[in-house]
Structure formats: structure tokens, C-alpha cells
Design a protein around this motif. Structure first.
Motif, PDB file in Angstrom:
ATOM      1  N   LEU A  98      -2.182  19.672  99.892  1.00  0.00           N
ATOM      2  CA  LEU A  98      -2.480  19.190  98.543  1.00  0.00           C
ATOM      3  C   LEU A  98      -3.922  18.724  98.437  1.00  0.00           C
ATOM      4  O   LEU A  98      -4.633  19.053  97.474  1.00  0.00           O
ATOM      5  CB  LEU A  98      -1.535  18.047  98.175  1.00  0.00           C
ATOM      6  CG  LEU A  98      -0.057  18.399  97.969  1.00  0.00           C
ATOM      7  CD1 LEU A  98       0.756  17.136  97.705  1.00  0.00           C
ATOM      8  CD2 LEU A  98       0.113  19.377  96.816  1.00  0.00           C
ATOM      9  N   GLN A  99      -4.376  17.967  99.443  1.00  0.00           N
ATOM     10  CA  GLN A  99      -5.737  17.448  99.387  1.00  0.00           C
ATOM     11  C   GLN A  99      -6.764  18.567  99.432  1.00  0.00           C
ATOM     12  O   GLN A  99      -7.769  18.539  98.715  1.00  0.00           O
ATOM     13  CB  GLN A  99      -5.990  16.476 100.539  1.00  0.00           C
ATOM     14  CG  GLN A  99      -7.353  15.820 100.503  1.00  0.00           C
ATOM     15  CD  GLN A  99      -7.583  15.045  99.228  1.00  0.00           C
ATOM     16  OE1 GLN A  99      -6.806  14.138  98.909  1.00  0.00           O
ATOM     17  NE2 GLN A  99      -8.603  15.398  98.467  1.00  0.00           N
ATOM     18  N   SER A 100      -6.521  19.567 100.274  1.00  0.00           N
ATOM     19  CA  SER A 100      -7.475  20.674 100.365  1.00  0.00           C
ATOM     20  C   SER A 100      -7.491  21.496  99.090  1.00  0.00           C
ATOM     21  O   SER A 100      -8.536  22.035  98.702  1.00  0.00           O
ATOM     22  CB  SER A 100      -7.153  21.556 101.573  1.00  0.00           C
ATOM     23  OG  SER A 100      -5.868  22.127 101.470  1.00  0.00           O
ATOM     24  N   MET A 101      -6.347  21.593  98.403  1.00  0.00           N
ATOM     25  CA  MET A 101      -6.325  22.273  97.102  1.00  0.00           C
ATOM     26  C   MET A 101      -7.182  21.515  96.093  1.00  0.00           C
ATOM     27  O   MET A 101      -7.961  22.111  95.340  1.00  0.00           O
ATOM     28  CB  MET A 101      -4.889  22.376  96.578  1.00  0.00           C
ATOM     29  CG  MET A 101      -3.999  23.349  97.329  1.00  0.00           C
ATOM     30  SD  MET A 101      -2.310  23.293  96.664  1.00  0.00           S
ATOM     31  CE  MET A 101      -1.438  24.217  97.933  1.00  0.00           C
ATOM     32  N   VAL A 102      -7.019  20.198  96.074  1.00  0.00           N
ATOM     33  CA  VAL A 102      -7.812  19.366  95.161  1.00  0.00           C
ATOM     34  C   VAL A 102      -9.296  19.497  95.479  1.00  0.00           C
ATOM     35  O   VAL A 102     -10.132  19.677  94.582  1.00  0.00           O
ATOM     36  CB  VAL A 102      -7.365  17.891  95.251  1.00  0.00           C
ATOM     37  CG1 VAL A 102      -8.338  16.991  94.499  1.00  0.00           C
ATOM     38  CG2 VAL A 102      -5.965  17.732  94.687  1.00  0.00           C
ATOM     39  N   ASP A 103      -9.639  19.423  96.762  1.00  0.00           N
ATOM     40  CA  ASP A 103     -11.044  19.553  97.160  1.00  0.00           C
ATOM     41  C   ASP A 103     -11.618  20.882  96.680  1.00  0.00           C
ATOM     42  O   ASP A 103     -12.734  20.937  96.163  1.00  0.00           O
ATOM     43  CB  ASP A 103     -11.170  19.459  98.680  1.00  0.00           C
ATOM     44  CG  ASP A 103     -10.909  18.056  99.207  1.00  0.00           C
ATOM     45  OD1 ASP A 103     -10.884  17.120  98.400  1.00  0.00           O
ATOM     46  OD2 ASP A 103     -10.716  17.909 100.428  1.00  0.00           O
ATOM     47  N   GLU A 104     -10.863  21.936  96.866  1.00  0.00           N
ATOM     48  CA  GLU A 104     -11.338  23.266  96.483  1.00  0.00           C
ATOM     49  C   GLU A 104     -11.503  23.386  94.974  1.00  0.00           C
ATOM     50  O   GLU A 104     -12.470  23.971  94.487  1.00  0.00           O
ATOM     51  CB  GLU A 104     -10.355  24.320  96.998  1.00  0.00           C
ATOM     52  CG  GLU A 104     -10.893  25.735  96.979  1.00  0.00           C
ATOM     53  CD  GLU A 104      -9.998  26.702  97.725  1.00  0.00           C
ATOM     54  OE1 GLU A 104      -9.433  27.600  97.072  1.00  0.00           O
ATOM     55  OE2 GLU A 104      -9.860  26.568  98.951  1.00  0.00           O
ATOM     56  N   LEU A 105     -10.554  22.814  94.230  1.00  0.00           N
ATOM     57  CA  LEU A 105     -10.655  22.835  92.765  1.00  0.00           C
ATOM     58  C   LEU A 105     -11.879  22.077  92.280  1.00  0.00           C
ATOM     59  O   LEU A 105     -12.594  22.530  91.374  1.00  0.00           O
ATOM     60  CB  LEU A 105      -9.393  22.233  92.136  1.00  0.00           C
ATOM     61  CG  LEU A 105      -8.144  23.110  92.107  1.00  0.00           C
ATOM     62  CD1 LEU A 105      -6.944  22.290  91.652  1.00  0.00           C
ATOM     63  CD2 LEU A 105      -8.351  24.308  91.182  1.00  0.00           C
ATOM     64  N   MET A 106     -12.145  20.928  92.896  1.00  0.00           N
ATOM     65  CA  MET A 106     -13.272  20.108  92.471  1.00  0.00           C
ATOM     66  C   MET A 106     -14.596  20.791  92.795  1.00  0.00           C
ATOM     67  O   MET A 106     -15.555  20.728  92.015  1.00  0.00           O
ATOM     68  CB  MET A 106     -13.199  18.734  93.142  1.00  0.00           C
ATOM     69  CG  MET A 106     -11.977  17.924  92.733  1.00  0.00           C
ATOM     70  SD  MET A 106     -11.912  17.604  90.962  1.00  0.00           S
ATOM     71  CE  MET A 106     -13.258  16.463  90.775  1.00  0.00           C
ATOM     72  N   VAL A 107     -14.656  21.450  93.955  1.00  0.00           N
ATOM     73  CA  VAL A 107     -15.871  22.177  94.320  1.00  0.00           C
ATOM     74  C   VAL A 107     -16.110  23.322  93.347  1.00  0.00           C
ATOM     75  O   VAL A 107     -17.224  23.547  92.877  1.00  0.00           O
ATOM     76  CB  VAL A 107     -15.772  22.701  95.767  1.00  0.00           C
ATOM     77  CG1 VAL A 107     -16.884  23.703  96.056  1.00  0.00           C
ATOM     78  CG2 VAL A 107     -15.852  21.541  96.745  1.00  0.00           C
ATOM     79  N   ILE A 162      -6.677  14.989  90.877  1.00  0.00           N
ATOM     80  CA  ILE A 162      -6.317  13.697  91.436  1.00  0.00           C
ATOM     81  C   ILE A 162      -5.388  13.912  92.607  1.00  0.00           C
ATOM     82  O   ILE A 162      -4.460  14.691  92.541  1.00  0.00           O
ATOM     83  CB  ILE A 162      -5.607  12.825  90.390  1.00  0.00           C
ATOM     84  CG1 ILE A 162      -6.518  12.627  89.183  1.00  0.00           C
ATOM     85  CG2 ILE A 162      -5.219  11.487  90.970  1.00  0.00           C
ATOM     86  CD1 ILE A 162      -5.881  11.852  88.089  1.00  0.00           C
ATOM     87  N   GLY A 163      -5.616  13.209  93.684  1.00  0.00           N
ATOM     88  CA  GLY A 163      -4.701  13.240  94.808  1.00  0.00           C
ATOM     89  C   GLY A 163      -5.012  12.098  95.724  1.00  0.00           C
ATOM     90  O   GLY A 163      -5.955  12.134  96.482  1.00  0.00           O
ATOM     91  N   ASP A 164      -4.254  11.020  95.653  1.00  0.00           N
ATOM     92  CA  ASP A 164      -4.593   9.811  96.401  1.00  0.00           C
ATOM     93  C   ASP A 164      -3.631   9.651  97.560  1.00  0.00           C
ATOM     94  O   ASP A 164      -2.490   9.250  97.404  1.00  0.00           O
ATOM     95  CB  ASP A 164      -4.496   8.595  95.473  1.00  0.00           C
ATOM     96  CG  ASP A 164      -4.953   7.326  96.154  1.00  0.00           C
ATOM     97  OD1 ASP A 164      -5.514   7.436  97.247  1.00  0.00           O
ATOM     98  OD2 ASP A 164      -4.744   6.245  95.598  1.00  0.00           O
TER      99      ASP A 164
END
Length: 472
Positions: A375-384, A467-469
Motif C-alpha cells: 500500500l505504501q509503495s503504491m501511494v509513493d508511486e502515485l505521489m511521484v 494518504i497512507g499512514d
């Protein structure tokens, strides 16, 4: 990654005196044993580099010998300290923190620095043997594998090393993505189990990046081998017509066309997890979870044996957390050595079910942390991608600044149904098998078992962008 200190040990020092060792676990597995003085030294070094205002509070020194109750209190405080360090985007990615953990891991396992050979598996089962040092970190080993395969430097960031456990009938369990704070040789050998090994796999989710990889011969072969392997495992769904097309492309040696066709298939690029338990839509439901396409896909067996499936988009998750519990008696549970403790892991995420209605969904699984990492890596990729970046820039930024900050923007939208009945009419298909440098086809029977994922997708719209906390 989930850091914990579930236990302490009383150990003997070199001069015959005793001291309390704090066992730091990562994902429920012993990573290293450290003394309070070692962690205090780490704290002082981080304070020196980053200042008092950035570093979390550290448990104070005690003049007299600690009572069992004080040892337990210090254990809890040190655990919170380590978790706070790891979760901080700056401190958790710092070389000071990571090098401390690497050195402590090597000292704990008592593995001297020396030249060794390490086998790294490819998706099709082939092995690449690289000459490394036992003290080489994950990035060093990845670069050694890339050099051995002749993979260009600008494509190394598209791949990662994963620790997996082989099961029966070719099944495999993804344990974790190897991190910058560990030594791959030490991590895999300390498990003392031949079923565990390191595998090279692409590290991104957006299939648009496949075009970059396929421009290179080695990158194309790696991606092709992974795609065939995922089809063979049943991670990618293929009907008979699609299988015939794939077989024809294999026979022609048309690897790019093979991959492009596979990109159109359901669950392309997903990681499939072992069967586990969820409380959605009812408590105690058996579920198979897959991660990919910026979502967690659920294939649920209800208590009445009815099958339902649907998906939870990461962009509709307000936050998520991983919790763990380890049986501990007075803070001095039996040492777990390098074998996993009896840890119960849960991933819980708060999801926008409909406008103004949030609901917590919980997954109980030994792979809960791997799900969280996905999940976190998906969020990171989306934000990039949203900021106009690329994988190359993302890797550089991670090395310099750590994890990407997550946005707190919100836009309420109407949510579609989350679960529906699967398509039971999907035909049985044979499996595909290949070697990295050649093309072949092996047809064998495949059953429509409960482990097969099929049916309609349900895609939610963006409600929470990136968002992913991880509240570990």
C-alpha cells in the motif's frame, strides 16, 4: 516494516558480568540484539546530526540496577523509540540509522565479514550466483545481480530483491522486500531454512513503466519471465482464447507482444497473498487478498460458503495501521532466535465506503506487513507520478530524503458496491512455463479452486489522494 522489541534477555558479558539485551524484531523475526548503551550511542549520534528538536524522546539512564518492572518499562520505551525513528521520513531513511541496524544484525548473527557466494532466484526459477561480502547491504547486492545479468544502471531502480518462502506445488509466500537496513546474506542464512530465498522482481506497480524496461534485452527477459511465472501460478487470470493467443506469441518468440497482451488481463502485476481472515463483510470470513493496480482485491468466502469479490482502492483509504501481539511473560519471553515468533499480525484500514461514511476493515494475516508495504509503495508511486516524477527520480529521492510525505487532501465521492458474486463460468486453462532465454509451453490441468480469483472489478473514485499512514 514493523519494528518491535517483544522480549529481553539477560546475557553474559566478556568479563563475566551480566547485562540486559533488547531483541529488536522486524516483521516478527529477530533482527538484532542490542544493549541500552548501544541504542543510547545511536541516539546521541542522531541528535548530533539532526538536532534535539527532530529526534524522539529516549529513555533516561538509571543509576542503580534495574528491577524487572523497570526493565519492562524500558523495553516498552525503547520499542516506541525505534518505531518513531523508523516512521520518521528523515531519520528512518538516514544512513546513521540504517548502518547501525546492519552492524547490529551482523554482530548478533556472529557472521564475520568475508567474501561469499549468494544465490538470487529469478521469476522462472533460474539462479544467479553473485560474489559479495557478507556485510554488503541490499543496494550492493542488487547492483551485483544487475551487473551479473548485464542490466543497465538506469534500470536497476525498476527492480528489487524480495525474501520469499517456497511452498508446495510451486507456491510461494512473499515475506518482505529487502530493506536498506539489512544485509541480504545474513537475513537469508540466519533463517536456517532452505525454503527461504531471495528473488529478483520488478518493484513498481504502474504497467506504463514496462515500456522503459522492455527497451532493454535483459529487462525484457526479466519482465517476460515474471509475467509467465505469474500466469503459471494463477496470479494472472487467463481464459482459453487468451491462452491460445499467448501460446502463439510464445512460439513466435514475441516477448513484447506477449507482455502487452498480458497487461490487458485481470490481475496483471498483482502480488497474491496466502489465504487469511477478514472482518469484511462479516467477521471471520476467509479471504484471498491480492495487491496491485492501486488496490487490494478481495475474494471472500462468506460463512454460508457464498463467494464474493471486490476491491479497495488505496486512494479511498484514509489511513491504515499494522498491529502485532506476541505472548510475553514479564517481558522475558523465550528467545525466538532467528525463527519467527508466534506473532499475530493485523492490517486495518479506514475506507471511504460512501459519501461521509468511513469504515474500518481488518485483515488478519502473517503477511499483513507485506500488504502494508505494498500500500505504501503504491501511494509513493502515485505521489511521484502526480508531481511529474519518474522511478529514477523516485529512487534518488528515497535515498536522499526517505519516504515521500503523504497528502491529506480529501474529496468525497459516491462509492460503488465493494463485493459481488464472482464469475463461475470462467473456463479452466493450462499453465505456461518458460526459461528466461527461451520460449516454451507446458499445458497441464488447472482446477477452478477457491484460490482462483475471478469475476467483476469494482473501482472506486479518488477520495483521498495518496494518504497512507502506517501506524506501527
Amino acid at each position: 516494516m514493523h519494528f518491535s522489541i517483544p522480549e529481553t534477555e539477560v546475557r553474559s558479558g566478556e568479563n563475566g558480568s551480566t547485562y540486559v539485551a533488547y531483541n529488536i524484531h522486524v516483521n516478527g523475526v529477530l533482527h538484532c540484539r542490542v544493549r541500552y548503551s548501544q541504542l543510547l550511542g545511536l541516539h546521541e549520534q542522531i541528535k548530533k546530526e539532526y538536532g534535539n528538536n527532530v529526534v524522539p524522546a529516549f529513555p533516561p539512564k538509571k543509576i542503580f540496577t534495574l528491577t524487572p518492572a523497570e526493565v519492562e518499562q524500558r523495553r516498552e520505551q525503547l520499542e516506541k523509540y525505534m518505531q518513531a525513528l523508523r516512521q520518521d521520513p528523515l531519520l528512518g531513511a538516514s544512513e546513521t540509522f540504517n548502518s547501525f541496524l546492519r552492524k547490529a544484525q551482523q554482530e548478533t548473527q556472529q557472521i564475520p565479514t568475508e567474501e561469499v557466494q549468494l544465490e538470487v532466484h529469478l521469476s522462472n526459477g533460474q539462479k544467479v550466483t553473485v560474489n559479495i561480502l557478507t556485510s554488503d547491504q541490499t543496494e550492493d547486492v542488487l547492483e551485483a545481480v544487475a551487473t551479473k545479468l548485464d542490466l543497465p544502471d538506469d534500470l536497476v531502480g525498476y527492480f528489487s530483491l524480495f525474501l520469499i518462502q517456497e511452498g508446495e506445488h510451486g507456491n510461494c509466500t512473499f515475506v518482505r522486500k529487502l530493506q536498506e537496513f539489512e544485509l541480504p546474506f545474513v537475513s537469508v542464512t540466519s533463517l536456517h531454512n532452505p525454503d527461504y530465498h531471495i528473488v529478483l522482481r520488478k518493484s513498481y506497480w504502474d504497467s506504463a513503466y514496462d515500456s522503459d524496461v522492455m527497451e532493454n534485452r535483459v529487462g525484457l527477459n526479466l519482465l517476460y519471465a515474471q509475467t509467465v511465472s505469474d500466469i503459471e501460478r494463477g496470479w494472472i487470470l487467463v481464459n482459453k482464447d487468451q491462452h491460445r493467443q499467448l501460446k502463439s506469441l510464445q512460439e513466435k518468440g514475441s516477448k513484447k507482444e506477449f507482455i502487452r497482451l498480458a497487461q490487458t488481463l485481470k490481475y496483471f502485476g498483482y502480488i497474491k497473498f496466502d489465504p487469511c481472515i477478514t472482518d469484511f463483510p462479516e467477521k471471520g470470513c476467509h479471504v484471498i487478498v491480492s495487491a496491485g493496480n492501486n488496490e487490494l482485491s478481495f475474494h471472500v468466502k462468506l460463512p454460508n460458503n457464498q463467494m464474493k469479490e471486490g476491491s479497495f482502492k488505496v486512494t479511498r483509504m484514509r489511513c491504515w495501521r499494522v498491529t502485532s501481539s506476541v505472548p510475553v511473560a514479564n517481558g522475558t519471553a523465550n528467545p525466538c532466535s532467528s525463527i519467527k515468533c508466534d506473532v499475530k499480525l493485523e492490517l486495518a484500514f479506514e475506507y471511504l465506503m460512501s459519501k461521509d461514511r468511513l469504515q474500518w476493515v481488518t485483515i488478519t494475516s502473517p503477511q499483513a506487513i507485506m500488504m502494508s508495504i505494498c500500500l505504501q509503495s503504491m501511494v509513493d508511486e502515485l505521489m511521484v507520478k502526480k508531481s511529474g516524477g519518474s522511478i529514477k527520480k523516485q529512487m534518488q529521492k528515497r535515498r536522499l530524503n526517505g519516504s515521500i510525505h503523504r497528502s491529506n487532501s480529501q474529496q468525497a465521492v459516491k462509492s460503488p458496491p465493494l463485493l459481488d458474486s464472482p464469475d463461475t463460468s470462467r473456463e479452466q486453462v493450462p499453465k505456461l512455463s518458460t526459461k528466461l532465454s527461451s520460449v516454451s509451453l507446458r499445458g497441464i490441468s488447472a482446477s477452478n479452486s477457491a484460490n482462483d480469483l475471478s469475476g467483476n472489478d469494482f473501482h472506486g473514485n479518488y477520495a483521498f489522494e495518496g494518504i497512507g499512514d502506517d501506524d506501527l
